[in-house]
Design an enzyme around this catalytic site. Sequence first.
Site, PDB file in Angstrom:
ATOM      1  N   ARG A   1       0.840  -1.197   0.000  1.00 35.99           N
ATOM      2  CA  ARG A   1       0.000   0.000   0.000  1.00 35.99           C
ATOM      3  C   ARG A   1       0.872   1.242   0.000  1.00 35.99           C
ATOM      4  O   ARG A   1       1.848   1.348   0.735  1.00 35.99           O
ATOM      5  CB  ARG A   1      -0.904  -0.006   1.246  1.00 35.99           C
ATOM      6  CG  ARG A   1      -1.401   1.370   1.637  1.00 35.99           C
ATOM      7  CD  ARG A   1      -2.365   1.305   2.776  1.00 35.99           C
ATOM      8  NE  ARG A   1      -3.707   1.226   2.254  1.00 35.99           N
ATOM      9  CZ  ARG A   1      -4.743   0.762   2.943  1.00 35.99           C
ATOM     10  NH1 ARG A   1      -4.568   0.305   4.144  1.00 35.99           N
ATOM     11  NH2 ARG A   1      -5.922   0.742   2.423  1.00 35.99           N
TER      12      ARG A   1
ATOM     13  N   SER B   1     -10.148   6.566  17.542  1.00 38.37           N
ATOM     14  CA  SER B   1     -10.665   5.308  18.093  1.00 38.37           C
ATOM     15  C   SER B   1      -9.638   4.661  19.014  1.00 38.37           C
ATOM     16  O   SER B   1      -9.971   4.164  20.100  1.00 38.37           O
ATOM     17  CB  SER B   1     -11.031   4.358  16.953  1.00 38.37           C
ATOM     18  OG  SER B   1     -11.370   3.087  17.444  1.00 38.37           O
TER      19      SER B   1
ATOM     20  N   GLY C   1      -7.978   2.025  22.632  1.00 40.84           N
ATOM     21  CA  GLY C   1      -6.722   1.299  22.528  1.00 40.84           C
ATOM     22  C   GLY C   1      -6.630   0.548  21.208  1.00 40.84           C
ATOM     23  O   GLY C   1      -7.570   0.534  20.415  1.00 40.84           O
TER      24      GLY C   1
ATOM     25  N   GLY D   1      -0.264  -4.001   9.440  1.00 35.25           N
ATOM     26  CA  GLY D   1      -0.853  -3.113  10.439  1.00 35.25           C
ATOM     27  C   GLY D   1      -0.286  -1.706  10.389  1.00 35.25           C
ATOM     28  O   GLY D   1      -0.220  -1.019  11.415  1.00 35.25           O
ATOM     29  N   GLU D   2       0.115  -1.252   9.201  1.00 32.08           N
ATOM     30  CA  GLU D   2       0.762   0.056   9.110  1.00 32.08           C
ATOM     31  C   GLU D   2      -0.171   1.195   9.502  1.00 32.08           C
ATOM     32  O   GLU D   2       0.261   2.180  10.097  1.00 32.08           O
ATOM     33  CB  GLU D   2       1.309   0.296   7.695  1.00 32.08           C
ATOM     34  CG  GLU D   2       2.118   1.580   7.601  1.00 32.08           C
ATOM     35  CD  GLU D   2       2.949   1.691   6.334  1.00 32.08           C
ATOM     36  OE1 GLU D   2       3.364   2.815   6.005  1.00 32.08           O
ATOM     37  OE2 GLU D   2       3.194   0.648   5.696  1.00 32.08           O
TER      38      GLU D   2
END
Length: 304
Positions: free
Chosen positions: A56, A70, A75, A95-96
């Site tokens: 991505r 959020s 958390g 998880g970037e």
Amino acid sequence: MAKATKKQALGRGLSALLKDPSNDIKSVQDKNADKVIGNIVELELDSIEMNPFQPRTNFNEESLRELASSIKELGVIQPITVRKLEFEKYQLVSGERRFRASKSIGLKTIPAYIRIANDQESLEMALVENIQRQDLDPIEIALSYQRLIDEIQLTQEQMSERVGKKRSTIANYLRLLKLDPIIQTGMRDGFLSMGHGRAMINIEDPTIQLEIYETILTKKLSVRDTEALVKNYNETKEVQVPTKKAATPELPKYVKKGMTAFSEYFGHKIDVKASSNGKGKIIIPFHSEEDFNRIKKLVEGGSK
């Protein structure tokens, strides 16, 4: 609530284990590797570097701010995945967005799964994980598939098994890479859909592709309109939007109500055409000379 506290305590305990130089884990065979690999560990954000294999390249700033809000409230619910490079040094695998959002609000640590992987495995994990996401644009997905072919040497059949997609779906994405780079950028920026792109693949000349692309934008053509335009070009070799047939006006209620009576009387389904000014005509079909004479007698009998 007790379970969450226990998980957090476990994460902190593993973090301490990873900070001990005598327990530097470099492979799954090392001492204490089983306590770390596959578990959630709280890692310092500064110890994690970005993934050069990340497929991505576009990150929507607004959605990142929403995610950061959020995370600030609830958390990081879903841990990121990293691979261990050396002592207290990790590389992001997936998880970037969570990583970026956490950094933006000043968090110091983030929950993470630690993997032991080489460069090729890391690339494959990153590509496959990202393909599964719902918010990638079609070109990002196509490029991810192409990298799996070029760098991992996966066949389309193998990719189909890894990502859970049909081979035909994978092939359709890969064909998008035949489009002119300007059109690919337009798809990435949301100016046209994958359906538009698939329609234009049938045009080989990049100059004509771009002409059609400009027509789509200026005329605000739908996918169906684009398909018709491409079909028309292949037949005429001219880029022109096919004229649409005028919509047939809806029949008035009194006509619809009377059609059944007409059909029953003449023994045929009749056709009625009506214009917006109230004028129209009734078409009574016949299938033979005998049928015509039968209808004629009905008319003559009705006129007496």
